[in-house]
Design an enzyme around this catalytic site. Sequence first.
Site, PDB file in Angstrom:
ATOM      1  N   ASP A   1      53.823  -3.423  62.652  1.00  0.00           N
ATOM      2  CA  ASP A   1      52.522  -4.097  62.720  1.00  0.00           C
ATOM      3  C   ASP A   1      51.751  -3.649  61.485  1.00  0.00           C
ATOM      4  O   ASP A   1      51.464  -2.464  61.326  1.00  0.00           O
ATOM      5  CB  ASP A   1      51.818  -3.653  64.018  1.00  0.00           C
ATOM      6  CG  ASP A   1      50.421  -4.243  64.165  1.00  0.00           C
ATOM      7  OD1 ASP A   1      49.876  -4.761  63.168  1.00  0.00           O
ATOM      8  OD2 ASP A   1      49.874  -4.147  65.277  1.00  0.00           O
TER       9      ASP A   1
ATOM     10  N   HIS B   1      44.144  -7.481  67.588  1.00  0.00           N
ATOM     11  CA  HIS B   1      45.591  -7.250  67.624  1.00  0.00           C
ATOM     12  C   HIS B   1      46.354  -8.486  68.106  1.00  0.00           C
ATOM     13  O   HIS B   1      47.483  -8.371  68.554  1.00  0.00           O
ATOM     14  CB  HIS B   1      45.901  -6.087  68.573  1.00  0.00           C
ATOM     15  CG  HIS B   1      45.455  -4.744  68.066  1.00  0.00           C
ATOM     16  ND1 HIS B   1      46.192  -4.015  67.157  1.00  0.00           N
ATOM     17  CD2 HIS B   1      44.362  -4.000  68.330  1.00  0.00           C
ATOM     18  CE1 HIS B   1      45.574  -2.864  66.902  1.00  0.00           C
ATOM     19  NE2 HIS B   1      44.452  -2.831  67.601  1.00  0.00           N
TER      20      HIS B   1
ATOM     21  N   TYR C   1      42.682  -6.669  60.959  1.00  0.00           N
ATOM     22  CA  TYR C   1      42.440  -5.503  61.785  1.00  0.00           C
ATOM     23  C   TYR C   1      43.649  -4.548  61.783  1.00  0.00           C
ATOM     24  O   TYR C   1      44.790  -4.970  61.968  1.00  0.00           O
ATOM     25  CB  TYR C   1      42.130  -5.936  63.235  1.00  0.00           C
ATOM     26  CG  TYR C   1      41.581  -4.774  64.003  1.00  0.00           C
ATOM     27  CD1 TYR C   1      40.319  -4.273  63.714  1.00  0.00           C
ATOM     28  CD2 TYR C   1      42.355  -4.123  64.946  1.00  0.00           C
ATOM     29  CE1 TYR C   1      39.831  -3.159  64.355  1.00  0.00           C
ATOM     30  CE2 TYR C   1      41.873  -3.007  65.602  1.00  0.00           C
ATOM     31  CZ  TYR C   1      40.609  -2.534  65.297  1.00  0.00           C
ATOM     32  OH  TYR C   1      40.135  -1.424  65.926  1.00  0.00           O
TER      33      TYR C   1
ATOM     34  N   GLY D   1      63.363   7.669  51.714  1.00  0.00           N
ATOM     35  CA  GLY D   1      64.811   7.500  51.809  1.00  0.00           C
ATOM     36  C   GLY D   1      65.297   6.792  53.046  1.00  0.00           C
ATOM     37  O   GLY D   1      66.344   6.149  53.030  1.00  0.00           O
TER      38      GLY D   1
ATOM     39  N   TYR E   1      48.164   8.269  69.661  1.00  0.00           N
ATOM     40  CA  TYR E   1      48.337   6.821  69.757  1.00  0.00           C
ATOM     41  C   TYR E   1      48.071   6.148  68.420  1.00  0.00           C
ATOM     42  O   TYR E   1      47.048   6.359  67.809  1.00  0.00           O
ATOM     43  CB  TYR E   1      47.375   6.236  70.791  1.00  0.00           C
ATOM     44  CG  TYR E   1      47.550   4.749  70.932  1.00  0.00           C
ATOM     45  CD1 TYR E   1      48.627   4.244  71.660  1.00  0.00           C
ATOM     46  CD2 TYR E   1      46.705   3.856  70.306  1.00  0.00           C
ATOM     47  CE1 TYR E   1      48.825   2.883  71.772  1.00  0.00           C
ATOM     48  CE2 TYR E   1      46.897   2.491  70.416  1.00  0.00           C
ATOM     49  CZ  TYR E   1      47.959   2.012  71.154  1.00  0.00           C
ATOM     50  OH  TYR E   1      48.164   0.660  71.267  1.00  0.00           O
TER      51      TYR E   1
ATOM     52  N   LYS F   1      51.505   0.296  69.868  1.00  0.00           N
ATOM     53  CA  LYS F   1      52.693   0.280  70.720  1.00  0.00           C
ATOM     54  C   LYS F   1      53.942   0.033  69.882  1.00  0.00           C
ATOM     55  O   LYS F   1      53.857  -0.383  68.734  1.00  0.00           O
ATOM     56  CB  LYS F   1      52.537  -0.791  71.803  1.00  0.00           C
ATOM     57  CG  LYS F   1      52.038  -0.211  73.111  1.00  0.00           C
ATOM     58  CD  LYS F   1      53.096   0.687  73.751  1.00  0.00           C
ATOM     59  CE  LYS F   1      52.515   1.444  74.923  1.00  0.00           C
ATOM     60  NZ  LYS F   1      53.421   2.504  75.382  1.00  0.00           N
TER      61      LYS F   1
ATOM     62  N   ARG G   1      45.523  -1.585  75.189  1.00  0.00           N
ATOM     63  CA  ARG G   1      45.559  -0.204  74.695  1.00  0.00           C
ATOM     64  C   ARG G   1      46.882   0.494  74.986  1.00  0.00           C
ATOM     65  O   ARG G   1      46.939   1.718  75.059  1.00  0.00           O
ATOM     66  CB  ARG G   1      44.394   0.605  75.260  1.00  0.00           C
ATOM     67  CG  ARG G   1      43.065   0.082  74.768  1.00  0.00           C
ATOM     68  CD  ARG G   1      41.890   0.981  75.054  1.00  0.00           C
ATOM     69  NE  ARG G   1      40.823   0.673  74.113  1.00  0.00           N
ATOM     70  CZ  ARG G   1      39.985  -0.344  74.226  1.00  0.00           C
ATOM     71  NH1 ARG G   1      40.064  -1.134  75.253  1.00  0.00           N
ATOM     72  NH2 ARG G   1      39.089  -0.557  73.308  1.00  0.00           N
TER      73      ARG G   1
ATOM     74  N   ASP H   1      44.586  -8.464  75.810  1.00  0.00           N
ATOM     75  CA  ASP H   1      45.637  -8.091  74.841  1.00  0.00           C
ATOM     76  C   ASP H   1      47.022  -8.207  75.473  1.00  0.00           C
ATOM     77  O   ASP H   1      47.883  -7.330  75.318  1.00  0.00           O
ATOM     78  CB  ASP H   1      45.418  -6.681  74.288  1.00  0.00           C
ATOM     79  CG  ASP H   1      44.183  -6.593  73.384  1.00  0.00           C
ATOM     80  OD1 ASP H   1      43.485  -7.616  73.222  1.00  0.00           O
ATOM     81  OD2 ASP H   1      43.930  -5.505  72.852  1.00  0.00           O
TER      82      ASP H   1
END
Length: 364
Positions: free
Chosen positions: A11, A18, A90, A103, A228, A231, A265, A286
């Site tokens: 992401d 999101h 965002y 690498g 966090y 995800k 979240r 979300d």
Amino acid sequence: MPQTLSVIKADVGGWVGHSAMHPDVLARAAEAMAAATASGMLLDGQAHACGDDLFLVMSHIHGVDHEIVHRLAWDTFRAGTEVAKGLGLYGAGQDLLADAFSGNIRGMGPGSAEMEIEERQSEPVIVFMGDKTSSGSFNLPLFKMFADPFNTSGLVIAETLHQGFSFEVHDIKEHKKLMLTAPEEVYDLLAFIGSPSRYAVKRVVSRATGEVAAVSSTDKLSLLAGRYVGKDDPTLIVRCQGNFPAVGEILEPFTTAWTVEGFMRGSHYGPWMPVAQRNSNASRFDGPPRVVALGFQLHDGKLGMSRDLFDDPGFDNARAEANRVADYLRKHGPFEPHRLPLDEMEYTSMPAVAAKIGTRWVDL
Ligand code: F6R
Ligand code: MG
Ligand code: MG
């Protein structure tokens, strides 16, 4: 000649919040894939979006874990991040946890699934892309595809599948791996993979031929970063037909909207909705978590045009089920079992709340 299929994803910024990927970010990544193909670095490369995640699907001759391919993916994510920053998107670059490439992309934030194959005369492959969910979410579908005869009748009636499959399970907390065989050891297998926040199926191998059948990404962003940062939104590559389950057997597990970790979240359980790619943009709380399946008919290393396999009314009931389950779970608000148990939550205010309440807790 052996060839490698790599799906590396991250992401690098959302449009709006999101919920989705901006077309300019996707276009920049597609440009990088086309340039790498034109220069001969890749046999073929495509950029795809599922929600706010960018999935690079690459076919090449360098083998798994190769610096050239990992660097290309990293540079492409960086280029996408620059576009995202330019547009004020965002969380630009949110999954890129390191400043400089060192690498190998593993451990740097992006998720990866790679397999080395000898391309068959006809090589149908499905790339699954998840959003608003977690690594380990493919455990249940993989079990059904490769070990459940009520899902995959080929395990019973096709000689090529009848010997079953081996599962490579990763303990993502202890960094250990284990091979278990189906059907003999399915109860042992389920004892582990039924707990997907800790144990994830990394790979599935045909016991008849030793060929790799499926590989998933098991990278856990929160474990890598120690906090966090988003995800894991996993990916999975599955080979189909012949010595492997048929396309329809590989998609069949998604006729149920299984409950997975993720959603708002990354801290809730929610139903995993199979959708056409154009419907992968999750904007209700979300979520609900999404999964897209792109089919490829590999040919001489070329990916060809992808088919959007959940763009099929056959999955309408699963989508309706997902909406019903989402309605029901949402009613729980901040209560478990919609909210994840305390030690699984990706966001928590608990340390701050506990510190504020402090000595107001007294012995019973
Ligand atoms: C879930 C996800 C979103 C965000 C949420 C809060 O995978 O990415 O649900 O966690 O929108 O985002 P921040 O904390 O960035 O405002
Ligand atoms: Mg995001
Ligand atoms: Mg995402």
